[in-house]
Design an enzyme around this catalytic site. Structure first.
Site, PDB file in Angstrom:
ATOM      1  N   MET A   1       0.860  -1.177   0.000  1.00 46.66           N
ATOM      2  CA  MET A   1       0.000   0.000   0.000  1.00 46.66           C
ATOM      3  C   MET A   1       0.892   1.221   0.000  1.00 46.66           C
ATOM      4  O   MET A   1       1.783   1.333   0.813  1.00 46.66           O
ATOM      5  CB  MET A   1      -0.876   0.003   1.249  1.00 46.66           C
ATOM      6  CG  MET A   1      -1.839  -1.147   1.240  1.00 46.66           C
ATOM      7  SD  MET A   1      -2.957  -1.058  -0.138  1.00 46.66           S
ATOM      8  CE  MET A   1      -3.315  -2.781  -0.346  1.00 46.66           C
ATOM      9  N   CYS A   2       0.713   2.091  -0.956  1.00 50.43           N
ATOM     10  CA  CYS A   2       1.855   2.921  -1.249  1.00 50.43           C
ATOM     11  C   CYS A   2       1.523   4.127  -2.092  1.00 50.43           C
ATOM     12  O   CYS A   2       0.416   4.319  -2.541  1.00 50.43           O
ATOM     13  CB  CYS A   2       2.859   2.100  -2.041  1.00 50.43           C
ATOM     14  SG  CYS A   2       3.119   0.480  -1.359  1.00 50.43           S
ATOM     15  N   GLY A   3       2.594   4.899  -2.313  1.00 49.48           N
ATOM     16  CA  GLY A   3       2.541   5.954  -3.298  1.00 49.48           C
ATOM     17  C   GLY A   3       3.553   5.655  -4.389  1.00 49.48           C
ATOM     18  O   GLY A   3       4.644   5.153  -4.121  1.00 49.48           O
TER      19      GLY A   3
ATOM     20  N   ASP B   1      -3.728   2.899   2.533  1.00 51.83           N
ATOM     21  CA  ASP B   1      -3.284   4.228   2.097  1.00 51.83           C
ATOM     22  C   ASP B   1      -4.492   5.125   1.817  1.00 51.83           C
ATOM     23  O   ASP B   1      -4.500   6.308   2.149  1.00 51.83           O
ATOM     24  CB  ASP B   1      -2.344   4.125   0.886  1.00 51.83           C
ATOM     25  CG  ASP B   1      -2.778   3.092  -0.129  1.00 51.83           C
ATOM     26  OD1 ASP B   1      -3.935   2.637  -0.053  1.00 51.83           O
ATOM     27  OD2 ASP B   1      -1.976   2.740  -1.002  1.00 51.83           O
TER      28      ASP B   1
END
Lengths: 298, 447, 227
Positions: free
Chosen positions: A1-3, B212
């Site tokens: 889960m990230c950018g 996120d």
């Protein structure tokens, strides 16, 4: 889960600013991934030579006489450029594979991050701004690059678990989402001889693409087949020596926004990552479609 | 001569352990109806549970507190991390989310009355907030669910806390299907659905996926509510270490962790019995996640799924929870499955104690129904008093145990106060087997 | 016109200021500068004020809006106007996924394209998209109207309850239990009104109507593949 961020330059005059632009984009995505950060950058290459990026927990010890030790074992001249915990080894391209074996003997604590003619990978645990500062990412130049900020889901917060992952020469991949069939796929790919070093789902995605390309697929074809063979949620951004690709799973829940001008193609998990790019207000801005492969090359 | 005339011994008819009578009955039911079995009541199979743990009281090496004189505090504050107005409860036992729609208005009112008298909170459920519920609950937690039925900013701002429901112990990873019988006029209007149709529930939230995005969703909810009230994140027990860690990283004030014995209604039986972790197995990884992030006790942990007694409360707290939540137990306290309605349970093809077709709306006790005649059987004042009494008894029981272990606050119970009766429980709770200092998987223990 | 500049003022101040405007406020016109993709801009408003956001926004702009008229001059990120109750949200550019998700009232106008899941679980909101919409739009839509002047992506109206869908262009595929329905005069009236309120120059007669086949309303084993 990230950018995720990515930048592919069409305008060569921007190349000296690639690192600075990517670093700004990367830091903007800190909220999506405060655990670790990494960047793959495609700089100048030299035909017949390979660059191998390695990482060490004891860089002072490991890097001090690395060039001499490695040159002696390989019987050729290798040079080493240390950058904080990473070092870029320059050596003849045909020695890359034997260098991996030699490094395992000489410096068992070293981790090989990438190899190829042009790719260099820098990634560490910590806030993106701190990681960027350690490696002076903003001073780097190149034709394209990919960055990632990580919020770890089911694997450890370690350098090894940080993105990008590289599982083939000049190839790299970053990922937002979570794959649900990575355990069985990892077993299958390892049985096929692919090198997969972590328990991270993304590394399996990267190795899958490398495996398909090893079997003769183009990057575009490998990305196409990933839509059928990978289960779960993913937005991938991938780099090759001269190319840059994007693919999202058919459900396409994980965010993605792209911008294109005459000067560049840019990718961000959120529009915020793109706001400082030159000419963004007049750029074509769109969301990549689900289950659709996008690819640019020089 | 014939065999029977020779009196040859015969084999006993033997039921198959694999194809048991209940299994065969379910195969016949599926063949007849073409739909999987839907029910409530949580996992009915036996799984390792708090019953498999015992407390080590004090004696010479430790000293107990005097039972009726020396104070043993039971209060808990939830939401101390970011919220301007954390929730202060007198007891660490809250009422889990149960919707108006699943429950009758009388049952919801009774829950509010009983919980408020006992000094604790209630929780809305899938279907929105009713005026009665807000009116009768001193402290009300508003659930934010994938369906968003009845969701609106006014109720959001009327709530004392917001609980973002990611999953439930009975069906982690699943949505649900509430059959049409319970979609009465009022329920239909609250949910913007036609009356009498099956209500299909999504398993993912409509406008975010993953931690996120969740971080951004929490920001939005805080901005709408002015950062005043705590935000809980509720997850079903599956990968508690990671799920709790990610809820914390996304910005939760409180994590609610629901084990597989949780009694969510309108769930497929196959899901209830085959997906998820027993509550006992959820606790240690969840607490370890909080400890690894340095937020244990700063981000509070509420555990639910099969909590029945003060001993269960004390054991959950000793393993590191800050509070527990009860659903099924609260319904039984109100009068659910009471043997006084045995004839009517028999008429429904079941028996008191086994009735789990909460979604069908024919509950003789008037609790899981929208039928006005059945619902009228439940006196909200009297049922509320029963719930209050039950909550008080559980609290007294937990205090009794805590004092015996020498603690002046329930929160001072620790894993070292416990031993395990079985290998399974020892391994899952990481509590030494009774009489030993060993549990399976203990670091350095060899195997 | 009162101005809040997000380059110098924090988000909390923006929302607290806008949220504190009463119904009888004199300060009815607000301008937000430098949104630069920030999240949760102008959420939870509850007063008849006009807010113009000059630029592009991140997630959940105008979330749970009541009464306010919010105008974004750029594009909007995921979940714009999610769970809107009333008022208007107008996006000059494109909208990302989940536009108008679970909205219960009000009007959302997207002058560009909307991405996937536009109007997911809509519960009474009216949405007018001048461009195209992506896949899984109006998934489990319960009530309200979704008007699409361009094309619709895959699985339009999957598992629809009672929302009305009007599409002028092509529909790549219909989702489970969604069918084309007859456009009757009352639908043309609804559409004419929505197009006028959204300021769209299009004729209601150019649209086709889609809605629920209502085959999933009560379980039937022969429809199990649609679940």
């Amino acid at each position: 889960m990230c950018g995720i961020v990515g930048l592919f330059l069409k305008d060569k005059s921007l190349e000296p600013q690639l690192g600075a632009m990517l670093t700004d984009m990367l830091i903007t995505m800190t909220d999506r991934g405060p655990d670790s950060a990494g960047i793959a950058i495609y700089g100048a290459g030299q035909g017949g030579r390979a660059k191998m990026t390695v990482q060490s927990a004891q860089p002072d010890n490991d890097f001090a006489t690395l060039a001499e030790d490695l040159s002696a074992v390989l019987g050729t001249s290798a040079s080493v450029r240390a950058v904080d915990t990473h070092a870029v080894i320059d050596l003849p391209a045909d020695k890359a594979e034997s260098a991996r074996a030699a490094l395992a003997e000489l410096r068992p604590g070293l981790r090989v991050m990438s190899d190829g003619e042009r790719i260099e990978i820098f990634k560490e645990v910590g806030l993106p701004k701190d990681v960027a500062a350690r490696f002076s990412l903003s001073a780097m130049s190149g034709s394209h690059g990919i960055g990632h900020t990580r919020m770890a889901t089911e694997s450890a917060v370690t350098t090894q678990g940080a993105h990008p992952f590289s599982t083939g020469a000049d190839q790299c991949l970053v990922h937002n989402g979570s794959l649900s069939n990575h355990n069985s796929l990892r077993r299958k790919l390892r049985a096929a001889g692919m090198r997969i070093e972590s328990e991270n789902d993304t590394e399996v995605g990267a190795a899958y693409l490398s495996w398909r390309m090893r079997e003769g697929a183009t990057l575009g074809e490998a990305l196409e087949s990933s839509i059928d063979d990978l289960d779960g949620f993913f937005t991938f951004v991938v780099g090759t020596k001269d190319g840059f690709g994007v693919v999202r799973d058919p459900i396409a829940c994980k965010p993605a926004v792209m911008a294109e001008t005459d000067q560049y193609v840019a990718f961000g998990s959120e529009y915020r990552a793109l706001v400082n790019l030159p000419g963004i207000d007049s750029a074509r801005v769109w969301e990549p479609e689900p289950a659709t492969v996008y690819f640019w090359s020089h | 001569m014939k065999d029977d005339e020779r009196r040859t011994p015969r084999t006993m008819p033997l039921q198959s352990a694999t194809f048991s009578n209940p299994i065969n009955a379910e195969i016949r039911r599926a063949a007849a109806t073409g739909i999987y079995d839907i029910r409530g009541g949580g996992a009915k199979r036996r799984v390792p549970h708090f019953d498999d743990l015992l407390f080590l009281g004090a004696s010479v090496s430790r000293y107990p507190l005097e039972g009726y004189r020396e104070k043993c505090d039971t209060s808990v504050t939830l939401g101390t991390r970011f919220a301007k107005k954390p929730i202060k409860l007198d007891i660490p036992i809250t009422i889990a989310g149960m919707s108006f729609g699943a429950l009758s208005a009388q049952a919801k009112e009774a829950l509010g009355r009983g919980a408020s008298e006992a000094g604790t909170s209630t929780t809305t459920g899938d279907g929105g907030m009713t005026a009665e519920e807000r009116g009768h609950s001193k402290t009300l937690v508003y659930q934010y669910l994938p369906s968003r039925y009845g969701m609106n900013p006014d109720d959001l701002r009327r709530a004392d806390a917001i609980e973002i429901v990611v999953g439930q112990g009975a069906k982690p990873g699943g949505g649900g299907m509430l059959l049409g019988q319970k979609i009465s006029d009022r329920v239909a209007e609250m949910r913007t659905l036609p009356k009498g149709i099956d209500q299909r529930s999504a398993c993912r939230h409509p406008d975010w996926t993953g931690p996120d995005d969740l971080e951004i969703k929490i920001l939005e909810l805080r901005e709408i509510t002015g950062w005043q009230v705590p935000i809980y994140v509720k997850v079903g027990g599956t990968r508690p270490y990671y799920d709790v860690a990610l809820a914390v990283k996304a910005g939760a004030d409180v994590v609610v962790l629901d084990g597989m014995q949780g009694g969510t209604a309108a769930t497929q039986d196959v899901f209830i019995e085959n997906v998820g972790l027993p509550t006992l197995a959820c606790l240690r990884p969840a607490v370890r996640a909080l400890q690894d992030l340095g937020v244990h006790r700063e981000v509070q942990l509420i555990v639910s799924g099969g909590i029945r007694t003060g001993a269960d409360v004390a054991k959950a707290l000793a393993l590191g929870a800050d509070a527990v939540s009860i659903g099924t137990a609260a319904m039984i306290a109100l009068g659910d499955n009471d043997p006084k309605y045995e004839d009517e349970y028999n008429a429904l093809g079941t028996t008191a104690g086994a009735y789990d077709d909460w979604h069908e709306g024919r509950d003789p006790a008037g609790i899981t129904t929208q039928d006005p005649e059945l619902a009228a059987r439940l006196d909200p004042v009297e049922a509320g008093r029963r719930l209050r009494n039950y909550l008080k008894v559980m609290t007294l029981e937990a205090q009794t145990i805590a004092r015996a272990c020498g603690h002046n606050h329930l929160h001072n119970l620790e894993p070292e106060d416990l031993c395990a009766l079985t290998m399974e429980a020892a391994a899952m709770a990481q509590i030494p087997l009774a009489g030993t200092d060993w549990y399976p998987g203990k670091p350095g223990a060899g195997y | 016109m009162q101005t809040i500049d997000l380059a110098t003022q924090p988000l909390r101040e923006l929302n607290a200021t806008l949220q504190s405007q009463a119904a009888q406020t004199n300060a009815t016109e607000w301008e937000v500068l430098n949104p630069r993709g920030a999240h949760a801009i102008a959420v939870g408003l509850d007063a008849p004020i006009d807010v113009t956001v000059r630029g592009s926004t991140g997630y959940y702009c105008g979330g749970m809006n009541k009464q306010a008229n919010i105008h974004v001059t750029g594009s909007a990120g995921p979940g714009v106007a999610e769970n809107m109750m009333s008022g208007t949200v107008v996006i000059d550019g494109d909208a990302s996924q989940y536009a108008g998700a679970t909205g219960r009232g009000g009007l959302l106008v997207i002058k560009g394209n909307a991405s996937s899941r536009c109007g997911i679980s809509m519960k009474g909101i009216d949405i007018v998209v001048q461009g195209n919409i992506g896949h899984m739009s109006a998934f489990m839509g319960q009530a309200g109207n979704l008007v699409v002047c361009g094309d619709a992506g895959d699985a339009l109206g999957d598992s629809l309850y009672e929302a009305r869908l009007f599409v002028r262009g092509s529909v790549k595929s219909l989702g489970a239990d969604c069918i084309e329905k007859e456009m009757r005069s009352e639908h043309l009236e609804i559409l004419r009104d929505l197009l006028a309120r959204a300021g769209v120059d299009a004729q209601p007669e150019e649209f086709r109507r889609y809605g629920s086949a209502r085959k999933l309303y009560n379980f039937d084993i022969d429809n199990a593949a649609a679940y």
